[in-house]
Scaffold this active site. Structure first.
Site, PDB file in Angstrom:
ATOM      1  N   ASP A   1      -4.958   6.381   2.895  1.00 45.98           N
ATOM      2  CA  ASP A   1      -5.266   5.009   2.506  1.00 45.98           C
ATOM      3  C   ASP A   1      -6.691   4.642   2.952  1.00 45.98           C
ATOM      4  O   ASP A   1      -7.205   5.164   3.935  1.00 45.98           O
ATOM      5  CB  ASP A   1      -4.259   4.055   3.168  1.00 45.98           C
ATOM      6  CG  ASP A   1      -4.323   2.663   2.583  1.00 45.98           C
ATOM      7  OD1 ASP A   1      -3.489   2.359   1.712  1.00 45.98           O
ATOM      8  OD2 ASP A   1      -5.234   1.888   2.972  1.00 45.98           O
TER       9      ASP A   1
ATOM     10  N   HIS B   1       0.852  -1.198   0.000  1.00 52.53           N
ATOM     11  CA  HIS B   1       0.000   0.000   0.000  1.00 52.53           C
ATOM     12  C   HIS B   1       0.888   1.249   0.000  1.00 52.53           C
ATOM     13  O   HIS B   1       0.521   2.279  -0.541  1.00 52.53           O
ATOM     14  CB  HIS B   1      -0.929   0.023   1.221  1.00 52.53           C
ATOM     15  CG  HIS B   1      -2.152  -0.828   1.036  1.00 52.53           C
ATOM     16  ND1 HIS B   1      -3.423  -0.353   1.177  1.00 52.53           N
ATOM     17  CD2 HIS B   1      -2.274  -2.135   0.694  1.00 52.53           C
ATOM     18  CE1 HIS B   1      -4.297  -1.328   0.934  1.00 52.53           C
ATOM     19  NE2 HIS B   1      -3.612  -2.419   0.652  1.00 52.53           N
TER      20      HIS B   1
END
Ligand code: UDP
Length: 494
Positions: A123, A20
């Site tokens: 995120d 990520h």
């Protein structure tokens, strides 16, 4: 094509896991490349994954920096340095990492204010940040680490629950209301969808926070999954921009590619792979890797090893020993053997994937269908053997095999939780068959290769001036600018 947007200040907050961090940092670098003043917030250990790239950009005069936070390891009972959801974090450590993150939340929130951000890009795993942004009256943009198809497919299974309408785990059903007839079985659907648990609740909160966000960003591009790009925005009713392939766009020099995700000093080993690869004919080498998080049991490593050796093709295998099982002797013998025969090259732990994939000797991949790897293979114009494991890998497999038709499935039947393999072992025969159809040079193989090359051309166009991703970033920055200006006007003329 660098624009002056210095009066626009952004904070990017990647989640604490390598796959990520990598694409979101690449996106942050793209915003800085377009003149937005960017600060990346992360913990010190995670910063080491990408700091080299930030230093390179900063030396190029781009307005970007990292603000490191101290992860409260001792407060949550973790050894120093364990602060990411990656292959080295044991199962018992995961809740502690989440606790550490929760402790950091107020500090992050106050930094949004102190650093005077005009917008934040966070995120998906930080749903709280939508409220933090709302308090400050600034937009929150959410980063998705997945494909548009995967998010659309997840929406379909959660909404229509087709897995409840079949009589057995192996009976196929079509995912309802999607642009293509995609078939799956119950066992290929994530377990947390079939049997709700705490993760299901987290995903519900994430979806809810997405609806309240300014929009979402994907490491994808319109031409790669145009039907799903449109479908996703329609079913979610939200704005979204594909800015991919971010790896191609943000890492244009060899120094960028080598620095990406590098967690250890460069070694002789890396030069070794390049020398070895340069002796191989074009399209002759298979790249075998299962991403940043996977650790197979030894029984599976043995099957992969035999399949590769038996295939007769050249290969680079990025492999991790399963220390807990005390294994390693098979791999060591195997490495000696394949080095001697010149057929194979093992890279232990971490490989410079972008550099390897662009080498002309590489002819295809064996992949777990992690989204970043799928996009990187598309950049490189390579077909794939698909071997989905967990997360949204099975949905990505549908895109690669059924929609884009650039992949051969190895035939995995069951979604498993991260690094829980049970007794499931994919046999050397099944692996061998998939490799043979990918690398065999038959007509279907050539067609797949042709389609993959075409997508690679589209990928390169998407990031150039006038391309879809290029237009998207300009449009988004322009929108954010206008928003800032109208806020300032309101402030001056209340
Ligand atoms: N990666 C790499 N070297 C490795 C393993 C992974 O450079 O040895 C990079 C890869 O290029 C990709 C990311 O790490 O950008 C992995 O992300 P992906 O979504 O493919 O899989 P995950 O790690 O989430 O399973």
């Amino acid at each position: 094509m660098e624009k002056e947007n210095h009066d626009l200040r952004a904070i990017f907050v990647p989640f604490l896991s390598t796959s990520h961090i990598i694409p979101l940092v690449d996106m942050a670098r793209l915003f800085a490349m377009h003149g937005v003043d960017v600060t990346i917030l992360t913990t010190s250990h995670n910063a080491t994954i990408f700091q080299k790239s930030i230093d390179l950009d900063s030396a190029r005069g781009r307005p970007i920096r990292t603000h490191s936070l101290k992860f409260p390891a001792s407060m949550v009972g973790l050894p120093a340095g364990v602060e990411a959801f990656n292959v080295d974090a044991g199962k018992d450590m995961l809740p502690k990492i989440f606790m550490g993150l929760a402790i950091l939340q107020p500090e992050m929130e106050s930094l949004f204010q102190q650093l005077n951000a005009d917008f934040i890009v966070t995120d998906m795993f930080y749903p709280w940040s939508v409220d933090a942004a709302a308090k400050l009256g600034i937009p929150r943009i959410m980063f998705h680490g997945a494909s548009y198809l995967a998010r659309s497919a997840l929406h379909s299974v959660q909404h229509y629950k087709p897995y409840l309408k079949v009589d057995s785990d192996s009976e196929k059903f079509v995912l309802p209301d999607l642009p293509h007839e995609l078939e799956m079985t119950r066992l290929q659907i994530p377990e947390w969808v079939r049997t709700p648990n705490l993760y299901t609740e987290l995903m519900r909160t994430i979806a809810e926070s997405e609806k309240r966000s300014y929009g979402s960003l994907f490491n994808s591009f319109y031409e790669l999954e145009s039907d799903y790009y449109v479908h996703y925005k329609k079913v979610m009713g939200t704005k979204s921009w594909g800015l991919g392939p971010v790896s191609l766009w943000a890492n244009q020099d060899a120094s960028d590619k080598a620095a990406r995700g590098q967690t250890k000093p460069e070694s002789q080993e890396e030069e070794g792979w390049l020398k070895w690869l340069n002796t191989k004919p074009e399209n002759s080498v298979l790249y075998v890797s299962f991403g940043s998080m996977n650790k197979f049991p030894n029984s599976q490593l043995v099957e992969i090893g035999h399949a590769l050796e038996g295939s007769g093709h050249n290969f680079i295998w990025v492999v991790r020993k399963n220390e807990e099982e005390g294994g390693g002797s098979f791999l060591e013998e195997f490495e000696k053997r394949v080095r001697k025969s010149g057929k194979g090259y093992l890279i232990w732990g971490w490989a410079p994937q972008l550099l390897i994939l662009e080498n002309a000797a590489i002819g295809g991949l064996v992949t777990h269908c992690g989204w970043n790897t799928v996009v990187e293979s598309v950049n490189a114009g390579l077909p794939m053997v698909t071997w989905p494991l967990f997360a949204e890998h099975f949905f990505n497999e549908k895109l690669v095999v059924d929609v884009l038709r650039i992949g051969v499935p190895v035939g995995v039947k069951e979604w498993r939780n991260w690094n829980e393999f049970g007794s499931q072992v994919v046999s050397r025969e099944d692996i061998g068959k998939a490799i043979a159809s990918l690398m065999g040079g038959g007509e279907e193989d050539s067609e797949m290769r042709r389609r993959a090359k075409k997508l690679s051309v589209e990928a390169k166009k998407a990031i150039k001036v006038g391309g879809s991703s290029h237009n998207n970033i300009l449009e988004l920055i322009q929108d954010l600018h206008s928003l800032k200006l109208s806020k300032a006007q309101q402030h001056n003329n209340p």
